[in-house]
Design an enzyme around this catalytic site. Structure first.
Site, mmCIF file in Angstrom:
data_model
loop_
_atom_site.group_PDB
_atom_site.id
_atom_site.type_symbol
_atom_site.label_atom_id
_atom_site.label_comp_id
_atom_site.label_asym_id
_atom_site.label_seq_id
_atom_site.Cartn_x
_atom_site.Cartn_y
_atom_site.Cartn_z
ATOM 1 N N HIS A 28 0.889 -1.091 0.020
ATOM 2 C CA HIS A 28 0.176 -0.063 -0.078
ATOM 3 C C HIS A 28 1.006 1.344 0.005
ATOM 4 O O HIS A 28 1.795 1.290 0.726
ATOM 5 C CB HIS A 28 -0.953 -0.156 1.209
ATOM 6 C CG HIS A 28 -0.325 -0.055 2.495
ATOM 7 N ND1 HIS A 28 0.379 -1.615 3.001
ATOM 8 C CD2 HIS A 28 0.072 0.596 3.353
ATOM 9 C CE1 HIS A 28 0.551 -1.262 4.063
ATOM 10 N NE2 HIS A 28 0.564 -0.168 4.476
ATOM 11 N N LEU A 29 0.399 2.041 -0.674
ATOM 12 C CA LEU A 29 1.195 3.383 -0.915
ATOM 13 C C LEU A 29 0.477 4.444 -0.037
ATOM 14 O O LEU A 29 -0.687 4.800 -0.284
ATOM 15 C CB LEU A 29 1.198 3.940 -2.430
ATOM 16 C CG LEU A 29 1.888 5.251 -2.684
ATOM 17 C CD1 LEU A 29 3.441 5.189 -2.268
ATOM 18 C CD2 LEU A 29 1.837 5.638 -4.114
ATOM 19 N N HIS A 30 1.184 4.952 1.047
ATOM 20 C CA HIS A 30 0.315 6.051 1.579
ATOM 21 C C HIS A 30 0.592 7.275 0.913
ATOM 22 O O HIS A 30 1.716 7.743 0.683
ATOM 23 C CB HIS A 30 1.141 6.080 2.987
ATOM 24 C CG HIS A 30 1.233 5.203 4.196
ATOM 25 N ND1 HIS A 30 0.158 5.031 5.223
ATOM 26 C CD2 HIS A 30 1.812 3.887 4.177
ATOM 27 C CE1 HIS A 30 0.494 3.986 5.805
ATOM 28 N NE2 HIS A 30 1.272 3.218 5.177
HETATM 29 P P1 AMP Z 1 1.532 0.303 7.442
HETATM 30 O O1 AMP Z 1 1.792 0.553 9.082
HETATM 31 O O2 AMP Z 1 2.527 1.053 6.474
HETATM 32 O O3 AMP Z 1 1.411 -1.184 7.024
HETATM 33 O O4 AMP Z 1 0.161 1.077 7.161
HETATM 34 C C1 AMP Z 1 -1.209 0.255 7.160
HETATM 35 C C2 AMP Z 1 -2.177 1.471 7.486
HETATM 36 O O5 AMP Z 1 -3.231 0.833 7.286
HETATM 37 C C3 AMP Z 1 -2.316 2.353 8.742
HETATM 38 O O6 AMP Z 1 -1.940 3.528 8.490
HETATM 39 C C4 AMP Z 1 -3.569 1.847 9.321
HETATM 40 O O7 AMP Z 1 -4.049 2.989 10.083
HETATM 41 C C5 AMP Z 1 -4.294 1.471 8.177
HETATM 42 N N1 AMP Z 1 -5.323 0.623 8.318
HETATM 43 C C6 AMP Z 1 -5.441 -0.408 8.898
HETATM 44 N N2 AMP Z 1 -6.669 -1.156 8.684
HETATM 45 C C7 AMP Z 1 -7.503 -0.370 8.163
HETATM 46 C C8 AMP Z 1 -8.745 -0.348 7.617
HETATM 47 N N3 AMP Z 1 -9.554 -1.241 7.858
HETATM 48 N N4 AMP Z 1 -9.135 0.634 6.866
HETATM 49 C C9 AMP Z 1 -8.393 1.630 6.641
HETATM 50 N N5 AMP Z 1 -7.090 1.772 7.077
HETATM 51 C C10 AMP Z 1 -6.537 0.875 7.762
#
Ligand code: AMP
Ligand code: ZN
Length: 110
Positions: free
Chosen positions: A96-98
């Site tokens: 996933h790309l933030h």
């Molecule tokens: P990472 O820590 O880079 O793996 O990013 C994962 C991101 O996914 C975090 O910023 C979480 O807040 C987000 N996240 C986890 N579960 C969900 C969800 N059900 N809907 C939207 N975002 C989510």
């Protein structure tokens, strides 16, 4: 199935901001900035490198979608991040790309 695959399958809800054949974008559930959107491939790849190796066109689309979202929101700048591995902050092992925007960001990051 991982949490993001469940979002793609509509088994759990998400605040979707963009969808194409290969890509989905939705608001992060725990935003770290006024704009915090996640752009993901609809197929499961563990991280950005796996996505690059298997589906480079989709990887490129994540970046063009991110720029499109930033332009729609008239962000004057934005930060794009792929966390890879737990020590870098990866908590969901579906690439996933933030997109982060709407406030100033420090460099180097914490
Ligand atoms: P990472 O820590 O880079 O793996 O990013 C994962 C991101 O996914 C975090 O910023 C979480 O807040 C987000 N996240 C986890 N579960 C969900 C969800 N059900 N809907 C939207 N975002 C989510
Ligand atoms: Zn997945």
């Amino acid at each position: 199935m991982c949490v993001f695959c469940k979002i793609v399958a509509k088994e759990i809800p998400a605040d979707v901001v963009f969808e194409s054949i290969d890509v989905l974008a939705f608001n992060d559930i725990n935003p770290e900035a006024p704009t915090h959107v996640l752009v993901i491939p609809k197929w499961h790849y563990e991280n950005a490198a796996d996505l690059a190796a298997s589906a480079p066109t989709t990887l490129a689309e994540l970046f063009t979608v991110a720029d499109q979202i930033a332009k729609e929101r008239e962000l004057d700048g934005y930060r794009l991040t792929f966390n890879t591995g737990e020590s870098a902050g990866q908590s969901v092992f579906h690439a996933h790309l933030h997109i982060l925007g709407g406030r100033p960001f420090a460099w180097p990051p914490g």
